[in-house]
Design an enzyme around this catalytic site. Structure first.
Site, PDB file in Angstrom:
ATOM      1  CE  LYS A   1      -1.787  -2.902  -1.106  1.00 46.41           C
ATOM      2  NZ  LYS A   1      -0.772  -3.254  -0.075  1.00 46.41           N
TER       3      LYS A   1
ATOM      4  CB  SER B   1      -0.714  -7.178   0.177  1.00 44.38           C
ATOM      5  OG  SER B   1      -0.309  -5.908   0.692  1.00 44.38           O
TER       6      SER B   1
ATOM      7  CB  SER C   1       2.764  -5.397   1.368  1.00 42.33           C
ATOM      8  OG  SER C   1       2.181  -6.564   1.839  1.00 42.33           O
TER       9      SER C   1
END
Ligand code: GLN
Length: 483
Positions: free
Chosen positions: A84, A159, A183
């Site tokens: 990420k 997210s 998330s």
């Protein structure tokens, strides 16, 4: 979908390692398979913000070199992994999904990523996410949304949407994401993969771009439970560079996961099966609970009575901490700087105005308000007190049960744009995940079925502090019982 061999057997981490060790396949061929999949699908899905072919193939070749010499291969040898874009990987861009960090390159590597590399993993690239990890749909990325591989008109969740979608589409065998209020778990549920929220302090956050420091955690996404346990075992552990990391020993998370659920006490909290729960999600979760009961688990109804306060509590604490953490993005030290400002303060103002997106600005304003003189006691302090009550709900429940079962999210993946103009309805997508975040306990999301339209549904399993092994054991049973 996972990366598949010619015989269409889905690849697990141990398959990859064994086939490299035996010389049946090269490490480079696994990395290439992911890059082929990225070339084929990512123009539509948009999970990656940057890819790193050269460095990945170099890492793969060094694994192949070890295999040729007949050396014992490390546990993640040749496993292609995506990261990420809120985590630092030296020399690669780290945007956190924000314009304000456009062009910023990380000067060092996050501890979690270093541990992956030391265990032989191949780092493929950086994954799309909501700006500064604020969001539940990935639509807040300054670089455009990610699409759900199961239905391209749907969101992948957020997210860490890029991290979930990349595994679901076979564009990585595992990925790292972060979870502040859901998330990892919510996108895992939307994309039909496994995602772990480790206990607060279990995984070092050195090298993570902070959103809300009392909540942020790093964890893995994989296609199956065993792989998730393996990756967690690699990234967990104390780190002198992160004062919030715990020195508790890291067990072998795969050792006890096949023990089954016979005799385990599993709690089902009534508050998580109330109004707002989509009937398709309820049906899939209840079917999974029935299977666990049939396999010998003792299913106990429980109550977590302060659940109702979790969303407002989370959105005060998370925004307050975000407003403090994001003060460092001033146009001077990192990334984007507005041009042609007459004064220093105009430069700060214009850089922040041009660099941050609307959701991040909303959160900075909410958080600054909650912390300001005269309001602190009414908002931030009160929220901290309620946080304690929420944590005590769990402590009481765990005196009676070994783990807790809930839906991960109230609905399957929603459509792109469906909630984009309604922040409150977006915040409610986190209704079942923020509680564990506030309490610091561990949990995960494991696929437990699909809706009639073929959209994945996730079961959330929550466990005591540092009891990841228990949560993985229950998850393994859920996965096996479905096959
Ligand atoms: N969706 C939640 C939020 O917007 C959680 C985000 C997260 O866990 N990083 O804050």
């Amino acid at each position: 979908m996972t990366v598949e061999t010619a015989a269409t057997k889905p690849l697990s981490i141990s398959n990859i390692r064994d086939s490299i060790a035996s010389g049946a396949r090269s490490s480079s061929s696994f990395a290439e398979a992911c890059f082929c999949q990225i070339d084929a699908r990512d123009a539509q899905i948009h999970a990656y913000l940057s890819i790193n072919r050269e460095r990945a193939l170099e890492q793969a070749m060094s694994m192949d070199g070890l295999a040729k010499k007949g050396e014992v291969l490390p546990v993640l040898a040749g496993v292609p992994i995506g990261i990420k874009d809120v985590l630092m990987v030296e020399g690669l861009q780290a945007t956190a999904g924000s314009r304000i960090l456009e062009g910023y390159r990380a000067p060092y590597t996050a501890t979690a990523v270093k541990k992956l590399e030391a265990a032989g993993a191949i780092i493929l690239g950086k994954l799309n996410c909501d700006e500064f990890a604020m969001g539940s749909s990935n639509e807040n990325s300054a670089y455009g949304p990610v699409r759900n591989p199961h239905a391209l008109d749907r969101v992948p969740g957020g997210s860490s949407g890029g991290s979930a979608a990349a595994v679901a589409a076979g564009m990585a065998v595992a990925t790292l994401g972060t979870d502040t209020g859901g998330s990892i778990r919510q996108p895992a549920s939307f994309c039909g993969v496994v995602g772990i929220l480790p206990t607060y302090g279990r995984v070092s956050r050195y090298g993570l771009i902070a959103f809300a420091s009392s909540l942020d955690r790093i964890g893995p996404f994989t296609a199956n439970v065993r792989d998730a346990a393996t990756v967690l075992g690699v990234i967990a552990g104390h780190d002198p560079l992160d004062a919030t990391s715990s020195s508790q020993l890291v067990p072998d998370y795969t050792a006890e996961m096949d023990k089954g659920v016979a005799g385990l006490r599993l709690g089902v909290p009534s508050e998580y099966f109330a109004e707002g729960l989509d009937p398709k999600v309820r049906a899939a979760v209840e079917r999974s609970i029935d299977q666990l009961r049939a396999a010998g688990a003792v299913i106990k109804p429980i109550s977590l009575p302060h659940t109702h306060y979790a969303i407002p509590t989370y959105y005060i604490i998370a925004t307050a901490e975000a407003s403090a953490n994001l003060a460092r993005f001033d146009g001077v030290r990192y990334g984007f700087r507005a041009k042609d400002s007459d004064t220093l303060s105009a430069m700060y103002r214009r850089s922040r105005d041009g660099g941050f997106g609307p959701e991040v600005k909303r959160r900075i304003m909410l958080g600054t308000y909650a912390l300001s003189a005269g309001y602190y006691d009414a908002y931030y302090k009160k929220a901290q007190q309620v946080r304690r009550l929420l944590a005590e709900d769990f402590l009481k429940a765990f005196a009676e049960v070994d783990a807790i079962l809930t839906p991960t999210a109230p609905t399957p993946a929603f459509r792109l744009g469906e909630k984009a103009d309604d922040p409150v309805s977006m915040y409610l997508a986190d209704i079942y995940t923020v509680t564990a975040s506030l309490a610091g306990i561990c949990g995960l999301s494991v696929p437990c079925g699909k809706s009639r339209e073929g959209l994945p549904i996730g079961l959330q399993i929550l466990g005591k502090h540092f009891d990841e092994a228990m949560v993985l054991r229950v998850a393994q049973a859920v996965e096996t019982l479905q096959q």
